[in-house]
Design a protein around this motif. Sequence first.
Motif, PDB file in Angstrom:
ATOM      1  N   MET A 234       0.839  -1.185   0.016  1.00 19.96           N
ATOM      2  CA  MET A 234      -0.066   0.129   0.061  1.00 19.96           C
ATOM      3  C   MET A 234       0.989   1.061  -0.067  1.00 19.96           C
ATOM      4  SD  MET A 234      -2.861  -1.239   2.880  1.00 19.96           S
ATOM      5  CE  MET A 234      -4.621  -0.577   1.789  1.00 19.96           C
ATOM      6  N   LYS A 235       0.470   2.178  -0.769  1.00 21.38           N
ATOM      7  CA  LYS A 235       1.211   3.294  -0.907  1.00 21.38           C
ATOM      8  C   LYS A 235       0.807   4.428  -0.091  1.00 21.38           C
ATOM      9  CE  LYS A 235       2.709   6.546  -4.690  1.00 21.38           C
ATOM     10  NZ  LYS A 235       2.651   7.171  -5.869  1.00 21.38           N
ATOM     11  N   ALA A 236       1.704   5.002   0.688  1.00 15.93           N
ATOM     12  CA  ALA A 236       1.309   6.113   1.839  1.00 15.93           C
ATOM     13  C   ALA A 236       0.912   7.319   1.161  1.00 15.93           C
ATOM     14  CB  ALA A 236       2.741   6.654   2.555  1.00 15.93           C
ATOM     15  N   GLY A 237      -0.237   7.732   1.784  1.00 19.59           N
ATOM     16  CA  GLY A 237      -1.031   9.038   0.987  1.00 19.59           C
ATOM     17  C   GLY A 237      -2.136   8.885   0.320  1.00 19.59           C
ATOM     18  N   LEU A 238      -2.326   7.669  -0.004  1.00 13.94           N
ATOM     19  CA  LEU A 238      -3.465   7.135  -0.748  1.00 13.94           C
ATOM     20  C   LEU A 238      -4.444   6.405   0.318  1.00 13.94           C
ATOM     21  CD1 LEU A 238      -2.241   5.356  -4.147  1.00 13.94           C
ATOM     22  CD2 LEU A 238      -3.124   7.769  -3.811  1.00 13.94           C
ATOM     23  N   PRO A 239      -5.769   6.923   0.125  1.00 11.69           N
ATOM     24  CA  PRO A 239      -6.921   6.286   0.792  1.00 11.69           C
ATOM     25  C   PRO A 239      -7.165   4.813   0.139  1.00 11.69           C
ATOM     26  CG  PRO A 239      -7.802   7.882  -0.467  1.00 11.69           C
ATOM     27  CD  PRO A 239      -6.330   8.180  -0.695  1.00 11.69           C
ATOM     28  N   TYR A 240      -7.623   3.879   0.837  1.00 15.61           N
ATOM     29  CA  TYR A 240      -7.887   2.650   0.367  1.00 15.61           C
ATOM     30  C   TYR A 240      -9.407   2.010   0.702  1.00 15.61           C
ATOM     31  CZ  TYR A 240      -3.063   2.049  -0.706  1.00 15.61           C
ATOM     32  OH  TYR A 240      -1.849   2.214  -1.386  1.00 15.61           O
ATOM     33  N   SER A 241     -10.151   1.543  -0.285  1.00 12.47           N
ATOM     34  CA  SER A 241     -11.283   0.904   0.126  1.00 12.47           C
ATOM     35  C   SER A 241     -11.103  -0.449   0.761  1.00 12.47           C
ATOM     36  CB  SER A 241     -12.126   0.755  -1.238  1.00 12.47           C
ATOM     37  OG  SER A 241     -11.526  -0.413  -1.731  1.00 12.47           O
ATOM     38  N   ALA A 242     -12.093  -0.704   1.554  1.00 12.74           N
ATOM     39  CA  ALA A 242     -12.177  -2.189   2.290  1.00 12.74           C
ATOM     40  C   ALA A 242     -11.666  -3.089   1.487  1.00 12.74           C
ATOM     41  CB  ALA A 242     -13.546  -2.319   2.799  1.00 12.74           C
ATOM     42  N   TYR A 243     -12.293  -3.142   0.070  1.00 12.08           N
ATOM     43  CA  TYR A 243     -11.703  -4.337  -1.054  1.00 12.08           C
ATOM     44  C   TYR A 243     -10.356  -4.326  -1.197  1.00 12.08           C
ATOM     45  CZ  TYR A 243     -16.736  -5.230  -0.793  1.00 12.08           C
ATOM     46  OH  TYR A 243     -17.940  -5.931  -0.554  1.00 12.08           O
ATOM     47  N   GLU A 244      -9.699  -3.154  -1.436  1.00  9.45           N
ATOM     48  CA  GLU A 244      -8.475  -3.057  -1.622  1.00  9.45           C
ATOM     49  C   GLU A 244      -7.434  -3.392  -0.367  1.00  9.45           C
ATOM     50  OE1 GLU A 244      -8.366   0.934  -4.692  1.00  9.45           O
ATOM     51  OE2 GLU A 244      -8.825   1.252  -2.465  1.00  9.45           O
ATOM     52  N   ILE A 245      -8.261  -3.066   0.870  1.00 16.18           N
ATOM     53  CA  ILE A 245      -7.365  -3.630   2.004  1.00 16.18           C
ATOM     54  C   ILE A 245      -7.511  -5.104   2.071  1.00 16.18           C
ATOM     55  CG2 ILE A 245      -7.704  -3.772   4.526  1.00 16.18           C
ATOM     56  CD1 ILE A 245      -8.627  -0.891   4.374  1.00 16.18           C
ATOM     57  N   THR A 246      -8.703  -5.878   1.577  1.00 17.43           N
ATOM     58  CA  THR A 246      -8.707  -7.190   1.663  1.00 17.43           C
ATOM     59  C   THR A 246      -7.700  -7.699   0.716  1.00 17.43           C
ATOM     60  OG1 THR A 246     -10.663  -7.204   0.240  1.00 17.43           O
ATOM     61  CG2 THR A 246     -10.953  -7.206   2.500  1.00 17.43           C
ATOM     62  N   ARG A 247      -7.578  -7.167  -0.553  1.00 18.83           N
ATOM     63  CA  ARG A 247      -6.786  -7.794  -1.618  1.00 18.83           C
ATOM     64  C   ARG A 247      -5.402  -7.687  -1.248  1.00 18.83           C
ATOM     65  NH1 ARG A 247      -3.916  -4.978  -4.984  1.00 18.83           N
ATOM     66  NH2 ARG A 247      -5.159  -3.006  -4.523  1.00 18.83           N
ATOM     67  N   VAL A 248      -4.797  -6.686  -0.583  1.00 18.58           N
ATOM     68  CA  VAL A 248      -3.413  -6.569  -0.006  1.00 18.58           C
ATOM     69  C   VAL A 248      -3.055  -7.602   0.902  1.00 18.58           C
ATOM     70  CG1 VAL A 248      -1.735  -4.839   0.762  1.00 18.58           C
ATOM     71  CG2 VAL A 248      -3.115  -3.943  -0.999  1.00 18.58           C
ATOM     72  N   ALA A 249      -4.158  -7.697   2.023  1.00 11.96           N
ATOM     73  CA  ALA A 249      -4.028  -8.729   2.989  1.00 11.96           C
ATOM     74  C   ALA A 249      -3.985 -10.027   2.411  1.00 11.96           C
ATOM     75  CB  ALA A 249      -5.220  -8.428   3.981  1.00 11.96           C
ATOM     76  N   ALA A 250      -4.724 -10.381   1.329  1.00  4.88           N
ATOM     77  CA  ALA A 250      -4.463 -11.811   0.868  1.00  4.88           C
ATOM     78  C   ALA A 250      -3.134 -11.859   0.207  1.00  4.88           C
ATOM     79  CB  ALA A 250      -5.509 -11.838  -0.169  1.00  4.88           C
ATOM     80  N   GLN A 251      -2.797 -10.790  -0.617  1.00  2.00           N
ATOM     81  CA  GLN A 251      -1.202 -10.712  -1.138  1.00  2.00           C
ATOM     82  C   GLN A 251      -0.194 -11.082  -0.260  1.00  2.00           C
ATOM     83  OE1 GLN A 251      -1.187  -7.041  -3.488  1.00  2.00           O
ATOM     84  NE2 GLN A 251      -2.303  -7.948  -5.288  1.00  2.00           N
ATOM     85  N   GLN A 252      -0.290 -10.457   1.013  1.00  5.11           N
ATOM     86  CA  GLN A 252       0.498 -10.695   2.029  1.00  5.11           C
ATOM     87  C   GLN A 252       0.459 -11.874   2.967  1.00  5.11           C
ATOM     88  OE1 GLN A 252       0.670  -6.634   3.986  1.00  5.11           O
ATOM     89  NE2 GLN A 252       1.612  -5.528   2.183  1.00  5.11           N
ATOM     90  N   GLY A 253      -0.433 -12.874   2.448  1.00  5.05           N
ATOM     91  CA  GLY A 253      -0.757 -14.028   3.290  1.00  5.05           C
ATOM     92  C   GLY A 253      -1.471 -13.933   4.541  1.00  5.05           C
ATOM     93  N   SER A 254      -2.262 -12.813   4.631  1.00  8.95           N
ATOM     94  CA  SER A 254      -3.311 -12.715   5.724  1.00  8.95           C
ATOM     95  C   SER A 254      -4.615 -12.545   5.155  1.00  8.95           C
ATOM     96  CB  SER A 254      -2.860 -11.561   6.641  1.00  8.95           C
ATOM     97  OG  SER A 254      -1.564 -11.762   6.914  1.00  8.95           O
ATOM     98  N   PRO A 255      -5.527 -13.712   4.622  1.00  7.53           N
ATOM     99  CA  PRO A 255      -6.429 -13.647   3.886  1.00  7.53           C
ATOM    100  C   PRO A 255      -7.603 -12.650   4.935  1.00  7.53           C
ATOM    101  CG  PRO A 255      -5.852 -15.687   3.778  1.00  7.53           C
ATOM    102  CD  PRO A 255      -4.902 -14.984   4.568  1.00  7.53           C
ATOM    103  N   LEU A 256      -8.368 -11.832   4.615  1.00  2.31           N
ATOM    104  CA  LEU A 256      -9.405 -11.063   5.322  1.00  2.31           C
ATOM    105  C   LEU A 256     -10.787 -10.928   4.496  1.00  2.31           C
ATOM    106  CD1 LEU A 256      -9.351  -9.353   8.005  1.00  2.31           C
ATOM    107  CD2 LEU A 256      -8.552  -7.377   6.236  1.00  2.31           C
ATOM    108  N   SER A 257     -11.872 -11.157   5.074  1.00  2.00           N
ATOM    109  CA  SER A 257     -13.225 -10.876   4.070  1.00  2.00           C
ATOM    110  C   SER A 257     -13.369  -9.409   4.451  1.00  2.00           C
ATOM    111  CB  SER A 257     -14.211 -11.811   4.709  1.00  2.00           C
ATOM    112  OG  SER A 257     -14.541 -11.032   6.097  1.00  2.00           O
TER     113      SER A 257
END
Length: 111
Positions: A1-24
Amino acid sequence: MKAGLPYSAYEITRVAAQQGSPLSAMQAYRVLVRLIDRGQVMRIETLNAYALAPGVGSGFVVCRRCRTARTIILPNREPDMRALCGAIGFSLSAMVVEASGLCEPCLETLK
């Protein structure tokens, strides 16, 4: 995730999954609500996204082109708004200050 950018809940779940921490998405929303209640995160209404809370008396300016969000300080906004609302018999429970437009780098690309 890039600092300064806001993220939607779905973007947060996508990044969490990519980092090995699946999140609904539901889990992400529950965590975001807790962080909002603690004053650590704010929802940026115009983007339907979330960012770190800038602090009391603050708001955001949001670039509609690149989606960056910068904090602005508005020290007297809440007392002034509470006074205005009270004068018309309205009870203020929440206030969001956001301005949208173009940031300087995006403006430069249009010249």
